[in-house]
Design an enzyme around this catalytic site. Structure first.
Site, PDB file in Angstrom:
ATOM      1  N   GLU A 182       0.842  -1.203   0.000  1.00 55.67           N
ATOM      2  CA  GLU A 182       0.000   0.000   0.000  1.00 55.67           C
ATOM      3  C   GLU A 182       0.875   1.250   0.000  1.00 55.67           C
ATOM      4  O   GLU A 182       0.639   2.180   0.782  1.00 55.67           O
ATOM      5  CB  GLU A 182      -0.925  -0.002   1.223  1.00 55.67           C
ATOM      6  CG  GLU A 182      -1.974  -1.093   1.174  1.00 55.67           C
ATOM      7  CD  GLU A 182      -2.972  -1.019   2.336  1.00 55.67           C
ATOM      8  OE1 GLU A 182      -2.641  -0.403   3.353  1.00 55.67           O
ATOM      9  OE2 GLU A 182      -4.054  -1.598   2.198  1.00 55.67           O
ATOM     10  N   GLU A 258      -6.617  -7.780  -0.819  1.00 52.70           N
ATOM     11  CA  GLU A 258      -7.020  -7.950   0.584  1.00 52.70           C
ATOM     12  C   GLU A 258      -8.505  -7.641   0.672  1.00 52.70           C
ATOM     13  O   GLU A 258      -8.917  -6.500   0.425  1.00 52.70           O
ATOM     14  CB  GLU A 258      -6.278  -6.972   1.513  1.00 52.70           C
ATOM     15  CG  GLU A 258      -4.835  -7.303   1.758  1.00 52.70           C
ATOM     16  CD  GLU A 258      -4.182  -6.330   2.744  1.00 52.70           C
ATOM     17  OE1 GLU A 258      -4.887  -5.745   3.588  1.00 52.70           O
ATOM     18  OE2 GLU A 258      -2.956  -6.150   2.646  1.00 52.70           O
TER      19      GLU A 258
HETATM   20  C1  GLA Z   1      -3.985  -3.006   5.127  1.00 52.20           C
HETATM   21  C2  GLA Z   1      -2.626  -3.663   5.168  1.00 52.20           C
HETATM   22  C3  GLA Z   1      -2.645  -4.958   5.930  1.00 52.20           C
HETATM   23  C4  GLA Z   1      -3.435  -4.825   7.205  1.00 52.20           C
HETATM   24  C5  GLA Z   1      -4.835  -4.356   6.885  1.00 52.20           C
HETATM   25  C6  GLA Z   1      -5.721  -4.182   8.097  1.00 52.20           C
HETATM   26  O1  GLA Z   1      -4.723  -3.449   4.114  1.00 52.20           O
HETATM   27  O2  GLA Z   1      -2.120  -3.888   3.875  1.00 52.20           O
HETATM   28  O3  GLA Z   1      -1.324  -5.316   6.213  1.00 52.20           O
HETATM   29  O4  GLA Z   1      -2.805  -3.923   8.036  1.00 52.20           O
HETATM   30  O5  GLA Z   1      -4.762  -3.099   6.291  1.00 52.20           O
HETATM   31  O6  GLA Z   1      -5.826  -5.340   8.792  1.00 52.20           O
END
Ligand code: GLA
Length: 775
Positions: A182, A258
């Site tokens: 991210e 995700e």
């Molecule tokens: C983001 C991050 C993950 C995690 C999620 C929340 O998407 O990429 O590593 O921290 O948030 O659980």
């Protein structure tokens, strides 16, 4: 139809890694719009599980369950600080043997996606970055800073060696590798991203690379790297997010890298519960539309040891629990729950021909009768040789990653007035001449207390307990632990400090000693096990501290909850006698433990976390009003501009009505925009007031509108004592700023109550808070 066939083919005919190695006949590529397995379109239906969060002996059980749910892939992070705990000392064995993890996944018929970081987020200490990096005071993490990047590239190169032979190109099962995590949400340093990409390739990655981000062109532009596939992370609104995505990335496979199946817990918060109902429609929409998806988490497991991270800045702090249950389809102990079966049904509905394996036999669960803990040593009687410095040094400067640290200062004089510690990282217990004066807790934004000790020879002691390094946002650069700047009496720095370090990485030997009331106390106990099985140690009789099983650090317990037990996997128990060591830092009710079969979720609600007291009311004046307007009834961010910038330090956003006439107001995120069009960094803002906050039935504290998590929000109270509109939240920007507007993201929690009519007030002085009870 085509996709269906190939998903089936891939799921049902994936052969063991040994066979695959011999034949090396599979290929994984990307065409214009699809992932392609052996030249045919392939839908990834993956689940996230971190090998470091699951005992090695249970990997197989969890992987079998992934297949039984209908997943064809497992996705995992690699945590750099677990693999290189001390600079230059690598660990890829036992629970960190990623090649073995991939191999076991292959044997269970699963492909693997690897996310080697170097930054991972993941609610893991410093987002997986080793804290030894912070020994360098000038380091800029997650950037091409020469203080940082060489370490990162060196680790990545080493990380790739651990899995390069199990890539699909080598006959293994690793399909893809992620670049950073991210990043577009964090920075825009393309030199950094490109170096990561090239290091991965040069080190031997020859499968496709991808990078994940939130939906939005601004993230994409900052995180885009040539030749790296963009993917999306979110917890809902799948269709809308992919429409947004199509606007800037029209080609290539669609992959929800995700899909947040639940959410993580922080100490003192309510346990996060997100029903299958809440998640199912989005999951189904993606599965039915051939979109690839990774369930984050399929199985969360446990952040054992000192690995839980935190969210926060210098004004607020939410450290995460030991449990990483995540309300995922498998509970912390690996048991499938309602979500498991609901998600499986969605997959089977799309692919009715799938012949899924049966769930493995459930792991035995045991109880342990209550057993006593006996105090055997006080840390105060076990002080190591101190190190001396004029000003207190953070732990990282002393090569200490975790544990506890004691700062002691001997002086001749009086100690009267305000004693201030900057910064308290994260929980300081203060004593003078062996008498406890109080606790300063960063979670409660505390950094000073009043002291009054008459002239004489005295010893001031400050025990510091770190609670996990922030793993998200700009604060990571400043997550040094202990005391980071100084200790001041009425503004004057106290000089001359002894530093006693307790890294607690190994339990080591402490000499038995008398108890010392109010000081960190070691206790021991033991229990017999006749039949091995999983249990949860019920810590409700204890207060706050750390627990070891047979010299292995399980992690932190804390009576404030939400977790009231610590998961003890049966595979770590011995038949016969098992030893428990506890380091208690608080006041236990009773020195005993017992083993129960299931986690107990209960939070001791602490009203000091709220941003107003009963009966308080904000007094706003019309001359502070800079804008009255109407927010749109839509999902996603919206911006409001003032007619002209107004200078002030304190901002009050007042909701005077919500859509559907709800008495509740719900805001996921709020950012103030300055006259240059820049967001005021959330790390510099703090919440000074909120008229109402839900915290009985879900987490709705006003700090959540600054946590940069679109899935959590400030919710005014709805479970009881519901207040009517208007609702107000006050933000302190830290200094006067020329304010040009704000951007706002409506809340998306249990009660949807988007703000409709609003007023914005800006002031150079804090608004008046009136206590109705005081006349
Ligand atoms: C983001 C991050 C993950 C995690 C999620 C929340 O998407 O990429 O590593 O921290 O948030 O659980």
């Amino acid at each position: 139809m085509k996709i269906k066939q190939y998903l089936l083919a891939s799921v049902l005919t994936l052969i063991s890694l040994q066979d695959v190695t011999a034949q090396a006949k599979h290929t994984f590529t990307i065409d214009k719009n699809n992932f392609m397995l052996d030249g045919k379109p392939f839908q990834i239906i993956s689940g996230e599980m971190h090998y470091a969060r699951v005992p090695r002996a249970y990997w197989r059980d969890r992987l079998k369950k992934a297949r039984a749910m209908g997943l064809n892939t497992i996705c995992t992070y690699m945590f750099w600080n677990a693999h290189e705990p001390v600079q230059g000392r690598y660990d890829f064995k036992d629970n960190l043997d990623i090649a073995e993890f991939c191999k076991e996944a292959a044997e269970e018929g699963l492909w693997v996606i690897i996310r080697p970081g170097p930054y991972t987020c993941a609610e893991w200490d410093l987002g997986g970055l080793p804290s030894w990096l912070l020994k360098n005071k000038n380091i800029v993490l997650r950037s091409s800073d020469p203080n940082y990047m060489p370490h990162t590239l060196k680790f990545l190169n080493r990380a790739v060696q651990s899995f390069k032979n199990v890539q699909i190109t080598k006959g293994g099962n690793v399909l893809m590798v992620q670049v950073e995590n991210e990043y577009g949400e964090y920075g825009s340093d393309k030199a950094y991203l490109n170096s990561i990409k090239h290091t991965l390739l040069d080190a031997g990655v020859d499968v496709p690379l991808f990078n994940c981000d939130w939906a939005g062109k601004k993230y994409y532009d900052k995180g885009y790297v040539e030749g790296v596939i963009p993917t999306l992370n979110f917890g809902g609104n799948a269709k809308k997010n992919f429409e947004t995505f199509a606007g800037y990335a029209p080609n290539g496979p669609r992959f929800n890298s995700e899909f947040w199946t639940g959410w993580f817990d922080y100490w003192g918060g309510k346990h996060e519960v997100h029903s299958a109902q809440e998640k199912l429609a989005d999951f189904k929409w993606m599965v039915d539309n051939g979109i690839s998806v990774n369930l984050y988490m399929f199985h969360g497991g446990t952040s054992n040891g000192f690995f839980p991270g935190a969210n926060g800045s210098n004004t607020y702090f939410t450290p995460y629990t030991t449990s990483y249950d995540y309300d995922a389809p498998l509970n912390e102990n690996g048991e499938p729950n309602e979500k498991f079966f609901a998600f499986r049904d969605v997959i089977l509905h799309k692919y009715p021909e799938l012949k899924l394996p049966e769930l493995p036999k459930p792991i035995q669960k045991i109880t342990i009768p209550e057993f006593k803990l006996t105090p055997f040593a006080s840390l105060q009687h076990n002080l190591p040789a101190p190190r001396f410095f004029d000003t207190p040094q953070p732990m990282e400067a002393l090569d200490q990653a975790y544990g506890l640290i004691l700062y002691a200062h001997d002086f001749d004089g009086e100690l009267k007035g305000e004693l201030k510690i900057t910064r308290v990282m994260d929980r300081a217990t203060i004593y003078v001449d062996g008498k406890k004066l109080g606790v300063l807790d960063r979670r409660l934004n505390q950094s000073a207390l009043q002291v009054n000790t008459a002239a004489g020879k005295h010893r001031l002691e400050i025990w510091i307990e770190p609670l996990g390094r922030v793993n998200f946002g700009a604060a990571i650069d400043h997550e040094r632990k202990g005391i980071t700047e100084g200790v001041y009496l009425n503004g004057k720095a106290l000089k001359g400090w002894q530093h006693y370090q307790f890294p607690l990485d190994r339990l080591g030997s402490f000499k038995a000693s008398a108890r010392k009331d109010g000081y960190p106390e070691l206790m021991k106990g033991s229990f017999q096990v006749n039949e091995i099985g999983d249990t949860y140690l019920d810590t409700r009789n204890l207060d706050h501290g750390l627990l070891w099983l047979n010299d292995k650090l399980i992690g932190r317990y804390w009576s404030i909850g939400p977790q009231q037990t610590l998961y003890i996997p049966g595979c770590w128990l011995k038949k016969g006698n098992n030893q428990i060591t506890v380091l208690e830092l608080g006041n236990p009710k009773n020195r005993s433990l017992k083993g129960v079969k299931d986690q107990i979720w209960a939070t001791q609600l602490d009203s000091t976390l709220l941003h107003s007291k009963a009966g308080q009311q904000l007094v706003l004046s019309q001359d502070q009003l800079v804008k009255a307007g109407v927010l749109t009834d839509k999902e996603g961010w919206q911006n409001v501009q003032l007619d002209k910038p107004v200078t002030g330090r304190y901002i009050c956003l007042e909701s005077t009505s919500s859509y559907e006439q709800s008495p509740v107001a719900s805001i996921a995120e709020l950012r103030i925009i300055d006259a240059r069009g820049q967001e005021v960094p959330r790390e510099e803002c703090s919440i000074l007031y909120a008229d109402s906050e839900e915290f009985e039935k879900e987490n709705g504290l006003a700090t959540l509108l600054m946590d940069n998590q679109p899935t959590t929000s400030w919710q005014t109270r709805w479970s009881h004592e519901k207040r009517a509109q208007p609702h107000q939240v006050v933000i302190d920007l830290g200094k006067n700023i020329s304010v040009a507007g704000f951007s706002y993201l409506p809340g998306a929690q249990k009660i949807k109550a988007k703000v409709k009519d609003f007023n914005l007030y800006v002031s150079k002085a804090m608004f008046l808070i009136q206590d109705k009870n005081e006349k």
